[in-house]
Write an enzyme that holds these catalytic residues in place. Structure first.
Site, PDB file in Angstrom:
ATOM      1  N   TYR A 145     -19.115  19.030  -7.725  1.00 19.37           N
ATOM      2  CA  TYR A 145     -18.971  17.598  -7.438  1.00 19.37           C
ATOM      3  C   TYR A 145     -18.295  17.441  -6.079  1.00 19.37           C
ATOM      4  O   TYR A 145     -17.152  17.860  -5.894  1.00 19.37           O
ATOM      5  CB  TYR A 145     -18.131  16.978  -8.563  1.00 19.37           C
ATOM      6  CG  TYR A 145     -17.879  15.488  -8.515  1.00 19.37           C
ATOM      7  CD1 TYR A 145     -18.486  14.656  -7.600  1.00 19.37           C
ATOM      8  CD2 TYR A 145     -17.021  14.909  -9.435  1.00 19.37           C
ATOM      9  CE1 TYR A 145     -18.241  13.292  -7.596  1.00 19.37           C
ATOM     10  CE2 TYR A 145     -16.766  13.551  -9.450  1.00 19.37           C
ATOM     11  CZ  TYR A 145     -17.380  12.749  -8.520  1.00 19.37           C
ATOM     12  OH  TYR A 145     -17.125  11.407  -8.524  1.00 19.37           O
ATOM     13  N   TRP A 183      -7.198   5.588 -13.118  1.00 20.37           N
ATOM     14  CA  TRP A 183      -7.730   6.182 -11.882  1.00 20.37           C
ATOM     15  C   TRP A 183      -8.771   5.262 -11.239  1.00 20.37           C
ATOM     16  O   TRP A 183      -8.761   5.024 -10.041  1.00 20.37           O
ATOM     17  CB  TRP A 183      -8.339   7.554 -12.201  1.00 20.37           C
ATOM     18  CG  TRP A 183      -8.999   8.244 -11.044  1.00 20.37           C
ATOM     19  CD1 TRP A 183     -10.337   8.341 -10.798  1.00 20.37           C
ATOM     20  CD2 TRP A 183      -8.354   8.939  -9.968  1.00 20.37           C
ATOM     21  NE1 TRP A 183     -10.566   9.054  -9.641  1.00 20.37           N
ATOM     22  CE2 TRP A 183      -9.371   9.428  -9.110  1.00 20.37           C
ATOM     23  CE3 TRP A 183      -7.011   9.192  -9.653  1.00 20.37           C
ATOM     24  CZ2 TRP A 183      -9.088  10.168  -7.951  1.00 20.37           C
ATOM     25  CZ3 TRP A 183      -6.729   9.920  -8.498  1.00 20.37           C
ATOM     26  CH2 TRP A 183      -7.765  10.395  -7.661  1.00 20.37           C
ATOM     27  N   TRP A 184      -9.674   4.766 -12.076  1.00 20.50           N
ATOM     28  CA  TRP A 184     -10.739   3.890 -11.555  1.00 20.50           C
ATOM     29  C   TRP A 184     -10.166   2.568 -11.032  1.00 20.50           C
ATOM     30  O   TRP A 184     -10.698   2.008 -10.073  1.00 20.50           O
ATOM     31  CB  TRP A 184     -11.792   3.637 -12.640  1.00 20.50           C
ATOM     32  CG  TRP A 184     -12.740   4.796 -12.801  1.00 20.50           C
ATOM     33  CD1 TRP A 184     -12.948   5.819 -11.909  1.00 20.50           C
ATOM     34  CD2 TRP A 184     -13.631   5.046 -13.887  1.00 20.50           C
ATOM     35  NE1 TRP A 184     -13.891   6.691 -12.384  1.00 20.50           N
ATOM     36  CE2 TRP A 184     -14.337   6.249 -13.594  1.00 20.50           C
ATOM     37  CE3 TRP A 184     -13.905   4.389 -15.075  1.00 20.50           C
ATOM     38  CZ2 TRP A 184     -15.303   6.787 -14.458  1.00 20.50           C
ATOM     39  CZ3 TRP A 184     -14.862   4.926 -15.931  1.00 20.50           C
ATOM     40  CH2 TRP A 184     -15.546   6.108 -15.625  1.00 20.50           C
ATOM     41  N   TYR A 230      -7.290   7.180   0.570  1.00 20.66           N
ATOM     42  CA  TYR A 230      -8.354   7.687  -0.318  1.00 20.66           C
ATOM     43  C   TYR A 230      -8.479   9.201  -0.188  1.00 20.66           C
ATOM     44  O   TYR A 230      -8.590   9.929  -1.175  1.00 20.66           O
ATOM     45  CB  TYR A 230      -9.685   7.023   0.026  1.00 20.66           C
ATOM     46  CG  TYR A 230     -10.777   7.230  -1.007  1.00 20.66           C
ATOM     47  CD1 TYR A 230     -10.889   6.381  -2.108  1.00 20.66           C
ATOM     48  CD2 TYR A 230     -11.683   8.262  -0.887  1.00 20.66           C
ATOM     49  CE1 TYR A 230     -11.879   6.566  -3.054  1.00 20.66           C
ATOM     50  CE2 TYR A 230     -12.687   8.462  -1.839  1.00 20.66           C
ATOM     51  CZ  TYR A 230     -12.777   7.602  -2.917  1.00 20.66           C
ATOM     52  OH  TYR A 230     -13.758   7.792  -3.865  1.00 20.66           O
ATOM     53  N   HIS A 287      -7.407  12.314  -3.025  1.00 20.15           N
ATOM     54  CA  HIS A 287      -8.480  13.220  -3.453  1.00 20.15           C
ATOM     55  C   HIS A 287      -8.249  14.682  -3.073  1.00 20.15           C
ATOM     56  O   HIS A 287      -9.027  15.552  -3.464  1.00 20.15           O
ATOM     57  CB  HIS A 287      -9.831  12.736  -2.920  1.00 20.15           C
ATOM     58  CG  HIS A 287     -10.401  11.606  -3.718  1.00 20.15           C
ATOM     59  ND1 HIS A 287     -10.011  10.299  -3.528  1.00 20.15           N
ATOM     60  CD2 HIS A 287     -11.289  11.579  -4.746  1.00 20.15           C
ATOM     61  CE1 HIS A 287     -10.656   9.518  -4.388  1.00 20.15           C
ATOM     62  NE2 HIS A 287     -11.435  10.280  -5.135  1.00 20.15           N
TER      63      HIS A 287
END
Lengths: 109, 109
Positions: A41, A79-80, A18, A22
């Site tokens: 963000y 992506w999700w 993860y 990112h």
């Protein structure tokens, strides 16, 4: 401007992966976030719990439409699909949520 | 500028009181935070878990001194005595921490 705090859990076995995806997210996703009006963000992690902070700087009356456009942006569903498989949503999240919205209890500019 | 994400738990029986005292914090505390260079400071709550997001906009080489000054500001120890009694720190926090620093795993301007 609207601020949001959100939370979700991360599967322990995918923490490294993860973080890896990112470090540099797909350009299509980065562009879509920018075009949506989302700024500043950040995602934080501690003990398998993630916290996202973000700001929406677009026009107030375009918020829903821009979030809808974001979800339909190129590669966003792809992506999700990847990231959702790595996350464990809270049972207490509201209907329609994946990341659970948190309550703001304090803010100082 | 430095950004921080931090987490701590909140005792379930004091949720209403914690929210109440944070609607308008003591002026001395508000002033001390501002003078320290901390900006855009938010605290979020969900299911007894709190997340704090804040930014430090002061000079980089003054960070430690300013945080030390913040902890010594008028009424700050008194404020922390009240709020610490309402919080449950994580066992996994680092030495010297109360709120536990989180790891930033993503940021987009």
């Amino acid at each position: 401007m609207r601020r949001f705090g959100q939370t979700i859990r991360l599967r322990p076995e995918v923490v490294a992966e993860y973080k890896r995806i990112h470090v540099k997210i797909w350009p299509e996703i980065e562009d879509a976030i920018r075009e949506s009006g989302i700024r500043n963000y950040s995602i934080y992690l501690k003990d398998g719990i993630m916290f996202a902070y973000m700001e929406y700087h677009g026009p107030d009356d375009e918020f829903e439409a821009r979030m809808e456009a974001l979800s339909n942006a190129p590669r966003m569903q792809e992506w999700w699909e990847i990231t959702k498989a790595m996350q464990i949503p809270l049972d207490t999240r509201a209907d329609g949520e994946w990341w659970a919205d948190m309550e703001e209890v304090f803010h100082q500019e």
